[in-house]
Scaffold this active site. Sequence first.
Site, mmCIF file in Angstrom:
data_model
loop_
_atom_site.group_PDB
_atom_site.id
_atom_site.type_symbol
_atom_site.label_atom_id
_atom_site.label_comp_id
_atom_site.label_asym_id
_atom_site.label_seq_id
_atom_site.Cartn_x
_atom_site.Cartn_y
_atom_site.Cartn_z
ATOM 1 C CD GLN A 45 -78.440 -8.563 63.532
ATOM 2 O OE1 GLN A 45 -78.644 -7.327 63.915
ATOM 3 N NE2 GLN A 45 -79.255 -9.719 63.826
ATOM 4 C CG HIS A 65 -64.411 -16.984 60.997
ATOM 5 N ND1 HIS A 65 -63.897 -15.805 60.122
ATOM 6 C CD2 HIS A 65 -65.595 -17.198 60.481
ATOM 7 C CE1 HIS A 65 -64.779 -15.592 59.535
ATOM 8 N NE2 HIS A 65 -65.681 -16.296 59.315
ATOM 9 N NE ARG A 103 -81.299 1.438 64.128
ATOM 10 C CZ ARG A 103 -81.016 0.632 65.106
ATOM 11 N NH1 ARG A 103 -82.177 -0.204 65.408
ATOM 12 N NH2 ARG A 103 -79.909 0.756 65.924
ATOM 13 C CG HIS A 148 -76.520 -2.976 65.268
ATOM 14 N ND1 HIS A 148 -77.759 -2.287 64.869
ATOM 15 C CD2 HIS A 148 -76.737 -4.241 65.967
ATOM 16 C CE1 HIS A 148 -78.666 -3.328 65.542
ATOM 17 N NE2 HIS A 148 -78.028 -4.365 66.000
ATOM 18 C CD GLU A 193 -80.470 -4.059 71.417
ATOM 19 O OE1 GLU A 193 -79.807 -4.992 71.493
ATOM 20 O OE2 GLU A 193 -81.954 -3.952 70.846
ATOM 21 C CG ASN A 335 -83.460 -1.161 69.623
ATOM 22 O OD1 ASN A 335 -83.891 -0.249 69.086
ATOM 23 N ND2 ASN A 335 -81.998 -1.744 69.512
ATOM 24 C CE1 TYR A 337 -87.171 -7.433 68.662
ATOM 25 C CE2 TYR A 337 -85.680 -6.089 69.895
ATOM 26 C CZ TYR A 337 -85.927 -6.649 68.675
ATOM 27 O OH TYR A 337 -85.086 -6.113 67.475
ATOM 28 C CD GLU A 406 -83.050 -3.451 66.781
ATOM 29 O OE1 GLU A 406 -83.198 -4.439 67.702
ATOM 30 O OE2 GLU A 406 -82.100 -3.169 66.550
#
Length: 512
Positions: A45, A65, A103, A148, A193, A335, A337, A406
């Site tokens: 990322q 790609h 991290r 990751h 995750e 993590n 959200y 996260e």
Amino acid sequence: MILLQICVLFLYFVSSHEEKVKLSRDGVRKFPDEFLFGTATASYQVEGAWDEDGKSENIWDHFTHTQPHLITDYSNGDIADDSYHLYKRDVEMMRELGLDFYRFSISWPRILPSGFADRVNEAGVAYYHNLIDEMLKYNIEPMVTLYHWDLPQRLQDLGGWTNPLIVDWFADYARVLFENLGDKVKYWITINEPAVVCYYGYGAGAFAPGVDASGIGEYLCAKNILLAHAKAFHIYNDEYKSKNGGIIGISYSAQWYEPASDSSVDIEAAEVQSQFEWGKYSHPIFSETGDFPDVMKEKIAAKSAEQGFPRSRLPEFTQEEIEYVRGSSDFFGLNHYTTFLVYRNESVYGVHPVPSFYDDMDTGSYQDPEWEGGESEAVKIVPWGFYKLLTEIRESYNNPPVYVTENGFATYIGLQDEGRVRYYREYLSALLDAIDEGCDVRAYTAWSLMDNFEWTKGYTQRFGLYEVDYESPERTRTPRKSAFVYKEVVRTRTLDLDYEPDTDVMTIDDGH
Ligand SMILES: *[C@@H]1O[C@H](CO)[C@@H](O)[C@H](O)[C@H]1NC(C)=O
């Protein structure tokens, strides 16, 4: 103890989603003395330099790609935030924020271009040494994720996470990292995750490597990824822990699944969905019995039989494997959200492909339209869900140490990110409520240090405390209001809900 239980029951009772409870308390609240604050990113990322210095192709290079139309803005991580070249600026931002730790993740094909441990790419190892040394110079601890999501494409050509041999491939890679970086790293995370890796990568096929093997691929992956994690854990525990003194764990994506009503059907459905979504990966490690949750084993076995499969689509662990995986994490990496409301009625049957993860679960879920959202359609501000999840982890798994690895919110472009500021204030407040009730939460990680390549959303969803200008060759990073608010939390080790920062100049204050 009895009083505590009554409190918990009471909170549970009044916090049904309709009446929003005020879990937050007014005034300034203190974090525990040893509590750690950080931010996070991930290699694909932010790094860019996708084919530089000997790095080979990973599954996200290949995916973006070959099928650019699957990414909202047809973008990719070829350059991303260019952290491969700009890591000193990244460390400067960590110092501006006063972080205890940062991290980040390591790119497997940057270290092992063939995917296997036959040849270590020294330039790749040097990059991570440089980043870590720059952080350690200012007392910022590295928290390193081994995986990751950027698997070497060569290993995907051999089946990737659905091939049981990946347990050894991953263990070999882990050993190379422990051997090369072990004396500088005290916090290791094996897998980020697993639920997303397996479901989106090998079930739904929406994320790289894009394998559409619904109802089958994600379960093969689940077993292999748990064994791979456990093997890396045991290697560290047996061979490196005593000399390097670090800890090692796994990071789950776990949202809160609230029953949509107080009917026993909806309560059971919410429990089933929690077990399928994240219990699948946490029960084998953190429960007393180990293994996949019973409800998953039973439901998938029954559906598989009805569908004519000669055996369950969920592979079994042997007793030896169950014991190998159980207890294989020094902390519960979380993590988190947002929250969903879960129900079950006639409308959930027959709407999903057969076989599939969602058909196996037989639940439906939605979010309350009243909940405040941002740029990500799924991430709504529901702080009480975070409180309930932390409480559930404490109660189900005998209060393990939790590292929140996260937590974050997406806003549109712009530096006045009021939604993100609200999100962080309210989620930190809910976290303090959970700590007050006895949850052993030891660290908090804001996702993310800066905007970055948000997978299939490309650069259209911005999670950064710092905004990144993708039009500028320097990928200029500018602090948003939330960066100033977070900095003050880290500096004072307190949460002051009324604090309004002066956002003119970002400085480096400190001992850092
Ligand atoms: C099922 O429950 C959902 C959520 O409460 C509701 O929106 C839907 O109308 C229900 N459907 C049926 C057929 O009862």
